[in-house]
Design a protein around this motif. Sequence first.
Motif, PDB file in Angstrom:
ATOM      1  N   GLY A 114       1.068  -1.422   0.251  1.00 21.93           N
ATOM      2  CA  GLY A 114      -0.265  -0.043  -0.260  1.00 21.93           C
ATOM      3  C   GLY A 114       1.158   1.237   0.034  1.00 21.93           C
ATOM      4  N   THR A 115       0.168   2.491   0.219  1.00 21.42           N
ATOM      5  CA  THR A 115       0.697   3.566  -0.479  1.00 21.42           C
ATOM      6  C   THR A 115       0.308   4.628   0.151  1.00 21.42           C
ATOM      7  N   ILE A 116       0.900   5.353   1.869  1.00 18.72           N
ATOM      8  CA  ILE A 116       0.798   6.635   2.672  1.00 18.72           C
ATOM      9  C   ILE A 116       0.379   7.488   1.662  1.00 18.72           C
ATOM     10  N   PHE A 117      -1.273   8.207   1.513  1.00 22.05           N
ATOM     11  CA  PHE A 117      -1.596   9.310   1.649  1.00 22.05           C
ATOM     12  C   PHE A 117      -1.472  10.899   2.154  1.00 22.05           C
ATOM     13  N   SER A 118      -0.957  10.505   3.304  1.00 22.09           N
ATOM     14  CA  SER A 118      -1.896  11.755   4.340  1.00 22.09           C
ATOM     15  C   SER A 118      -0.982  11.464   5.458  1.00 22.09           C
ATOM     16  N   PRO A 119       0.037  12.768   5.518  1.00 24.65           N
ATOM     17  CA  PRO A 119       0.297  12.498   6.944  1.00 24.65           C
ATOM     18  C   PRO A 119       0.107  12.155   8.230  1.00 24.65           C
ATOM     19  N   GLU A 120      -1.405  11.632   8.179  1.00 24.01           N
ATOM     20  CA  GLU A 120      -2.147  10.664   9.088  1.00 24.01           C
ATOM     21  C   GLU A 120      -1.920   9.683   8.979  1.00 24.01           C
ATOM     22  N   GLY A 121      -1.407   8.858   8.335  1.00 21.04           N
ATOM     23  CA  GLY A 121      -1.721   7.123   8.296  1.00 21.04           C
ATOM     24  C   GLY A 121      -1.994   6.610   7.057  1.00 21.04           C
ATOM     25  N   LEU A 122      -2.405   7.678   6.421  1.00 20.73           N
ATOM     26  CA  LEU A 122      -4.694   6.592   5.572  1.00 20.73           C
ATOM     27  C   LEU A 122      -3.549   6.651   4.182  1.00 20.73           C
ATOM     28  N   ILE A 123      -3.456   5.510   3.671  1.00 23.24           N
ATOM     29  CA  ILE A 123      -2.992   4.191   3.122  1.00 23.24           C
ATOM     30  C   ILE A 123      -3.950   3.979   1.961  1.00 23.24           C
ATOM     31  N   LEU A 124      -3.541   3.537   0.628  1.00 20.91           N
ATOM     32  CA  LEU A 124      -4.634   3.248  -0.141  1.00 20.91           C
ATOM     33  C   LEU A 124      -3.959   2.127  -0.619  1.00 20.91           C
ATOM     34  N   THR A 125      -4.942   1.002  -1.189  1.00 22.11           N
ATOM     35  CA  THR A 125      -4.243  -0.404  -1.300  1.00 22.11           C
ATOM     36  C   THR A 125      -5.027  -1.159  -2.642  1.00 22.11           C
ATOM     37  N   ASN A 126      -5.632  -2.245  -2.640  1.00 17.00           N
ATOM     38  CA  ASN A 126      -6.150  -2.885  -3.474  1.00 17.00           C
ATOM     39  C   ASN A 126      -7.242  -3.345  -1.821  1.00 17.00           C
ATOM     40  N   ALA A 127      -8.764  -3.652  -2.705  1.00 16.42           N
ATOM     41  CA  ALA A 127      -9.274  -4.141  -1.892  1.00 16.42           C
ATOM     42  C   ALA A 127      -9.850  -5.440  -1.680  1.00 16.42           C
ATOM     43  N   HIS A 128      -9.084  -6.680  -2.743  1.00 14.77           N
ATOM     44  CA  HIS A 128      -8.411  -7.846  -2.538  1.00 14.77           C
ATOM     45  C   HIS A 128      -7.679  -8.379  -1.061  1.00 14.77           C
ATOM     46  N   VAL A 129      -6.604  -7.124  -1.179  1.00 11.67           N
ATOM     47  CA  VAL A 129      -5.549  -7.469  -0.038  1.00 11.67           C
ATOM     48  C   VAL A 129      -5.755  -7.650   1.638  1.00 11.67           C
ATOM     49  N   ILE A 130      -7.524  -7.447   1.819  1.00 12.86           N
ATOM     50  CA  ILE A 130      -8.179  -7.266   3.002  1.00 12.86           C
ATOM     51  C   ILE A 130      -8.911  -8.591   2.860  1.00 12.86           C
ATOM     52  N   PRO A 131      -8.975  -9.226   3.689  1.00 16.08           N
ATOM     53  CA  PRO A 131     -10.430 -10.525   4.044  1.00 16.08           C
ATOM     54  C   PRO A 131     -11.810  -9.840   3.858  1.00 16.08           C
ATOM     55  N   HIS A 132     -12.849  -9.761   3.422  1.00 14.70           N
ATOM     56  CA  HIS A 132     -13.988  -8.705   2.979  1.00 14.70           C
ATOM     57  C   HIS A 132     -14.488  -9.603   2.574  1.00 14.70           C
ATOM     58  N   SER A 133     -15.859  -9.448   2.709  1.00 15.62           N
ATOM     59  CA  SER A 133     -17.199 -10.259   1.881  1.00 15.62           C
ATOM     60  C   SER A 133     -17.966  -8.490   1.462  1.00 15.62           C
ATOM     61  N   GLY A 134     -18.298  -8.266   0.237  1.00 16.74           N
ATOM     62  CA  GLY A 134     -19.419  -6.922   0.463  1.00 16.74           C
ATOM     63  C   GLY A 134     -18.622  -5.782   1.394  1.00 16.74           C
ATOM     64  N   LEU A 135     -19.419  -5.567   2.349  1.00 19.63           N
ATOM     65  CA  LEU A 135     -19.028  -4.251   3.047  1.00 19.63           C
ATOM     66  C   LEU A 135     -18.674  -5.090   3.956  1.00 19.63           C
TER      67      LEU A 135
END
Length: 193
Positions: free
Chosen positions: A33-54
């Motif tokens: 992932g890549t940090i996009f804010s000094p507070e630590g907000l990270i952009l990544t791919n959704a498939h990196v995170i275990p989830h089902s729908g929301l």
Amino acid sequence: VDRDKLHDEIAKTVVNIYCESASYYEEDSGGSGTIFSPEGLILTNAHVIPHSGLDLLTYDEGCMISLPDPDTGFLEEIYWADPIILPEISDEYDLAFLEIYDVYIDEEGYAYGEYPQEFPFFDDSERCESTYIELGEKVTALGYPMMSGGYNLTITEGIVSSYSDEGYVFTSAKIDSGNSGGLAIDEYGCMLG
């Protein structure tokens, strides 16, 4: 462009992600992932995170985020982050976020970083020369692929090789499982994907 300074500056913003699954049916996962804010907000791919729908399928602690030493690529700091899945966007575009909320502390009480703090973050607003990319243009990919064990920042270079009708950009830069959510930049440090 001072490529060494540029790579060092950008490498600090590309993180390793590890998410333990709380579901019997979903495996643990990880990527980049890549940090996009000094507070630590990270952009990544959704498939990196275990989830089902929301529905998030992670434990309450969320995911572990590791920041590299930009000179060696070895993981240096570790934090906890809350995953953020967005309605429609995450599934349709495979995009998600994580937000760092605390430092990781081991069983002996050792803290692997400092929190709160201002994190190094990716900002290419003054580096983008154009709004489109061309065949043959240089590409640098940063992430944590399995070819390097999945725990060391890896930087590979190549060119834009092809495009697809679906909007994908193909590159000759070597990537592998674990690069998902990582960063691809042009020779000026402008984000390509």
